[in-house]
Structure formats: structure tokens, C-alpha cells
Design a protein around this motif. Sequence first.
Motif, PDB file in Angstrom:
ATOM      1  N   ARG B   6       0.849  -1.199   0.000  1.00 13.85           N
ATOM      2  CA  ARG B   6       0.000   0.000   0.000  1.00 13.85           C
ATOM      3  C   ARG B   6       0.877   1.238   0.000  1.00 13.85           C
ATOM      4  NH1 ARG B   6      -2.954  -0.629   5.134  1.00 13.85           N
ATOM      5  NH2 ARG B   6      -1.720  -2.514   5.409  1.00 13.85           N
ATOM      6  N   ARG B  15      -3.676   0.305  -3.272  1.00 18.11           N
ATOM      7  CA  ARG B  15      -3.360  -1.031  -2.772  1.00 18.11           C
ATOM      8  C   ARG B  15      -2.975  -1.852  -3.996  1.00 18.11           C
ATOM      9  NH1 ARG B  15      -7.890  -5.108  -0.271  1.00 18.11           N
ATOM     10  NH2 ARG B  15      -9.049  -4.242  -2.033  1.00 18.11           N
ATOM     11  N   ASP B  38      -3.710   3.325   5.686  1.00 21.74           N
ATOM     12  CA  ASP B  38      -4.638   2.256   6.088  1.00 21.74           C
ATOM     13  C   ASP B  38      -5.720   2.089   5.044  1.00 21.74           C
ATOM     14  OD1 ASP B  38      -3.511   1.613   8.498  1.00 21.74           O
ATOM     15  OD2 ASP B  38      -4.602   3.182   9.583  1.00 21.74           O
ATOM     16  N   TYR B  39      -6.260   3.232   4.657  1.00 11.99           N
ATOM     17  CA  TYR B  39      -7.367   3.227   3.699  1.00 11.99           C
ATOM     18  C   TYR B  39      -6.805   3.450   2.308  1.00 11.99           C
ATOM     19  CZ  TYR B  39     -11.662   4.576   1.341  1.00 11.99           C
ATOM     20  OH  TYR B  39     -12.721   4.649   0.471  1.00 11.99           O
ATOM     21  N   THR B  40      -7.334   2.759   1.323  1.00 10.19           N
ATOM     22  CA  THR B  40      -6.859   2.960  -0.040  1.00 10.19           C
ATOM     23  C   THR B  40      -8.023   3.312  -0.950  1.00 10.19           C
ATOM     24  OG1 THR B  40      -6.966   0.548  -0.291  1.00 10.19           O
ATOM     25  CG2 THR B  40      -4.797   1.514   0.093  1.00 10.19           C
ATOM     26  N   ASP B  41      -7.769   4.258  -1.865  1.00 12.72           N
ATOM     27  CA  ASP B  41      -8.802   4.676  -2.815  1.00 12.72           C
ATOM     28  C   ASP B  41      -8.981   3.661  -3.930  1.00 12.72           C
ATOM     29  OD1 ASP B  41      -9.393   7.460  -1.834  1.00 12.72           O
ATOM     30  OD2 ASP B  41      -7.231   7.624  -2.128  1.00 12.72           O
ATOM     31  N   PHE B  42      -7.868   3.048  -4.356  1.00  9.25           N
ATOM     32  CA  PHE B  42      -7.914   2.172  -5.520  1.00  9.25           C
ATOM     33  C   PHE B  42      -7.132   0.886  -5.278  1.00  9.25           C
ATOM     34  CE2 PHE B  42      -7.915   6.503  -7.551  1.00  9.25           C
ATOM     35  CZ  PHE B  42      -9.239   6.468  -7.968  1.00  9.25           C
ATOM     36  N   THR B  43      -7.567  -0.167  -5.936  1.00 10.95           N
ATOM     37  CA  THR B  43      -6.845  -1.434  -5.918  1.00 10.95           C
ATOM     38  C   THR B  43      -6.355  -1.755  -7.327  1.00 10.95           C
ATOM     39  OG1 THR B  43      -8.223  -2.252  -4.120  1.00 10.95           O
ATOM     40  CG2 THR B  43      -7.028  -3.901  -5.403  1.00 10.95           C
ATOM     41  N   ASP B  65      -9.662  -1.922  -9.933  1.00 15.93           N
ATOM     42  CA  ASP B  65     -11.003  -1.322  -9.892  1.00 15.93           C
ATOM     43  C   ASP B  65     -11.431  -0.882 -11.288  1.00 15.93           C
ATOM     44  OD1 ASP B  65     -11.215  -1.612  -7.142  1.00 15.93           O
ATOM     45  OD2 ASP B  65     -10.230   0.303  -6.745  1.00 15.93           O
ATOM     46  N   GLY B  94     -10.661   6.941 -12.594  1.00 18.06           N
ATOM     47  CA  GLY B  94     -11.450   6.952 -11.364  1.00 18.06           C
ATOM     48  C   GLY B  94     -11.362   8.211 -10.522  1.00 18.06           C
ATOM     49  N   ARG B  96     -11.762  11.822  -9.061  1.00 22.03           N
ATOM     50  CA  ARG B  96     -12.751  12.875  -9.276  1.00 22.03           C
ATOM     51  C   ARG B  96     -12.523  14.093  -8.392  1.00 22.03           C
ATOM     52  NH1 ARG B  96     -13.338  10.260 -13.012  1.00 22.03           N
ATOM     53  NH2 ARG B  96     -15.112   9.030 -13.736  1.00 22.03           N
ATOM     54  N   ARG B  97     -11.509  14.046  -7.525  1.00 19.84           N
ATOM     55  CA  ARG B  97     -11.388  15.143  -6.546  1.00 19.84           C
ATOM     56  C   ARG B  97     -10.732  16.376  -7.124  1.00 19.84           C
ATOM     57  NH1 ARG B  97      -9.884  10.869  -1.912  1.00 19.84           N
ATOM     58  NH2 ARG B  97     -11.394   9.469  -2.877  1.00 19.84           N
TER      59      ARG B  97
END
Lengths: 141, 285
Positions: B6, B15, B38-43, B65, B94, B96-97
Motif C-alpha cells: 500500500r 493497494r 490504512d485506507y486505499t482509494d484504488f486497488t 477497480d 477513477g 474525481r477530486r
Amino acid sequence: MTLRLAPSAQMLADILRDPDAHTPLDMQQWVGIITIARAEQLLGTLACRIEGMDLPDEVAATMADARLNVEYQRRTALWEADCARRALEGYAGRIVLMKGTAYVAAGLLAGEGRHIGDLDIMVAEEDLREVEGLLLAAGNG
Amino acid sequence: VRHEFRVRVGPAAFRIGSDWRAPIEQMRALYADYPEPDYTDFTVRLEAVNMLRRYVRPSVAINGDYMLPDAAPLPLDQGLLAAEMGMNLQMALGWRRQLILHASAVARDGKALIMTGASGSGKSTLSAMLGQKGWRFMGDEFALIDPVSGEAVPYPRLISLKNEAIAAMEHSAPEAHFGPLMRGTPKGDIRHLVPPIDAITRMNERAKPALLLFPRFGHEPAIREMGAGEVFMRLTQASTNYVALGEAGFEALTRFIKEVPARAIDYQTGEQARDLVEQLWAELA
């Protein structure tokens, strides 16, 4: 028969069924749920379903992105429907808009967050040749 | 997937899963100074095209994804490239921000220079070179423009050097951390370069876009002014998410064009490009 789902899929199904009932999730659980929701084209539905809920910032950002995508798909679907309407202006019969595009055009709950792949319409069978000709003439190869 | 890694690059967390250990170890080494989220936007998943191809002449399919249905698999010794292509694809399709421009970016004094152009224009190499010469490297592939503030958001992924640029950077930055040399990939020879450390430690520091350049390699040094209409058309083509962002994308892009002076530059050597950049920066930024 009971359907056995992978843990992430089960959690996704539970949240979609009852968004308020879910217990706090850790980040890895969220990643699992979001990954499977994306793969199943359900992320938009999930994002709309849990809008306004208290979520970790990172998850909230992903959901905001997903709602942007929902709006983009809705806009694209309605644009395509309008292109078809213009292409078929010379057709006298009735045209029935179906499925995803129809739901969003009518503002129905079923369309909220729904993934829309393509435009489905229905016309009288004996008119198929004429309608196909009009669509092809408008550049829909 | 058996092996996982990650990493966060600027605002985006990934990830990477892999059937094989080698690409993950290469990434761990090259991304050692980046944060591990810890958190992932994309795999992204590097998977064997079938069971046999996990072991015999291993062949890596780029899944994740977001996927391209007709993406060709790569041999395992190009696994790092496969991972990078997968990460780019997640961003392109993917993210969009921010408004994504296919462009490189560097910053100085809190202001950003954005360089865009077709593949082969030299924008990636120029950003890497300027990153060694007093500029803060912000990214060689995507410039992210925040639709609310108008600022450029750093996305300092590994620098992807191609063909002649590899030897040029090996020569000008011999101390830098390079990845394995991958010969004969679908994009030619590729070698990744870890950005300068300040690019990584300051990856959350945004910068106000102050100059937009359209570099073109291989012509006599020249500067050309560009009309707002031409810049607009070229940037809509250079953006992967302009259409998806709808009105917010239009607002962000028109504001960018109104506020940021733009020039096309031609150059034949890195030295010439740097002189033109410094001249225009002094005049316009």
C-alpha cells in the motif's frame, strides 16, 4: 437454500438493506466493501444510500466521488436518450424508454445511483426496420 | 492475491496486490519514503493470465477497480511497469477530486509551472531535470487542479524515464535512486526514478499555477503565444476527467486558462529548455 456470501459482500448487502443498522467498520472492512461494490457496479447506489451518514473522512471522499459519477452517468444517459429522440423525430410510432435511463428520466428511486450501461428502447416489431434505419442515418453505427 | 503493498502518492492511496513477490519488493524499495495508508482509494491487481502463466513464462495481467478490456499482459520482469500502468489507469478513469491534466508540474516559491504535451514532448524529462535544479518536483504524469481553490495538488509518483531520457538522467543525477532497467517494453526502454526527497516529504503542499507551457522537443528554440481557445481545446484533450466532472470541470478549466499565462516552446537540448523556462518564468509567473 441460504446463499453464502464473502464477508465483504455480506457487509455490503447488509448496509444496502439497512444503512442505519450497520456497526462501526474499520478501514480494511470499508476497503473490502467499496472494492466489491465497485466490481458489482453498486458503488453509486451505496453512496446514495449512505449519504449524510457519519463516515470516516476517506470513505466520505470516496462516496462523494461516487455520487459525482452517478450524476455524470445520469447526464450521459439523458443526453443519449435525447440524441435518440432527435434521430427518431420523423418516426410516428410510440417509443418506450426502458430500464436505467427510464428510471433516471422519470426521477424514480430505482434510478438513484444505478449504473447505466447503454440506452434501451422498445418500438413496435413491424417498425424495427424503419427505426433502425433512422438511428443508423443519425450516425449510430 | 498473495502479496500486497500500500502506498499514498499525493492525495491518492493505492493497494497493489500481486501473484508474484518480485514486483511488490521492487515497489517497496522504490516507494520506501512514501507514506503507507490504512485506507486505499484504488486497488490494482497483478494477476497471472492463467494458472500456467503464474510459473511458466509468467505473464502479468493488469487488473483492478478500473480496467481496460484490451490491455495486453506484460512479462513478469516488466511487473513494476504493469503496476505503474495500473495506478495511472485508476487515476485517469477513477479520480474525481481534482481536474486531471496529462501534464508534469514543478514548483518554486509556492507557484507551479505546468507542462503538457503529447508523449515525446519531453514534459516528463523536463520536470525531472528541473526537480534536480532548484525546483520542487510535483509530478511527471498528472497535474491535479483543485476545482475549489484552483491550486495544483502534487502527485509525485515515480518518474517514468523513457529511452534517451534514461541515460540523460543517469548522467545528470548519478546519486539518484533508479529502478530496474526494463528493455523492450510496449513503451520502449523504461527506467523508474525516485523523485527528490523534498518532492516526497512535501507532497501535501499545494502550489498556485503560475505558468503553463506546451514544450516540443526537436525544433530550433522558439516561443509562441497561444490564444485562450487553443489552450482550452488542448487542455480538454489533455484531461482524463474533464467531461465526468461536468460543470465543476468547466469552471476549473476556464478559471485556470483565465489566470495562468500559456506559451508553446520548442527546444533541442535540456539546456535550451531550461533557459526558456527561466526566461518565461521571470517574465510571466
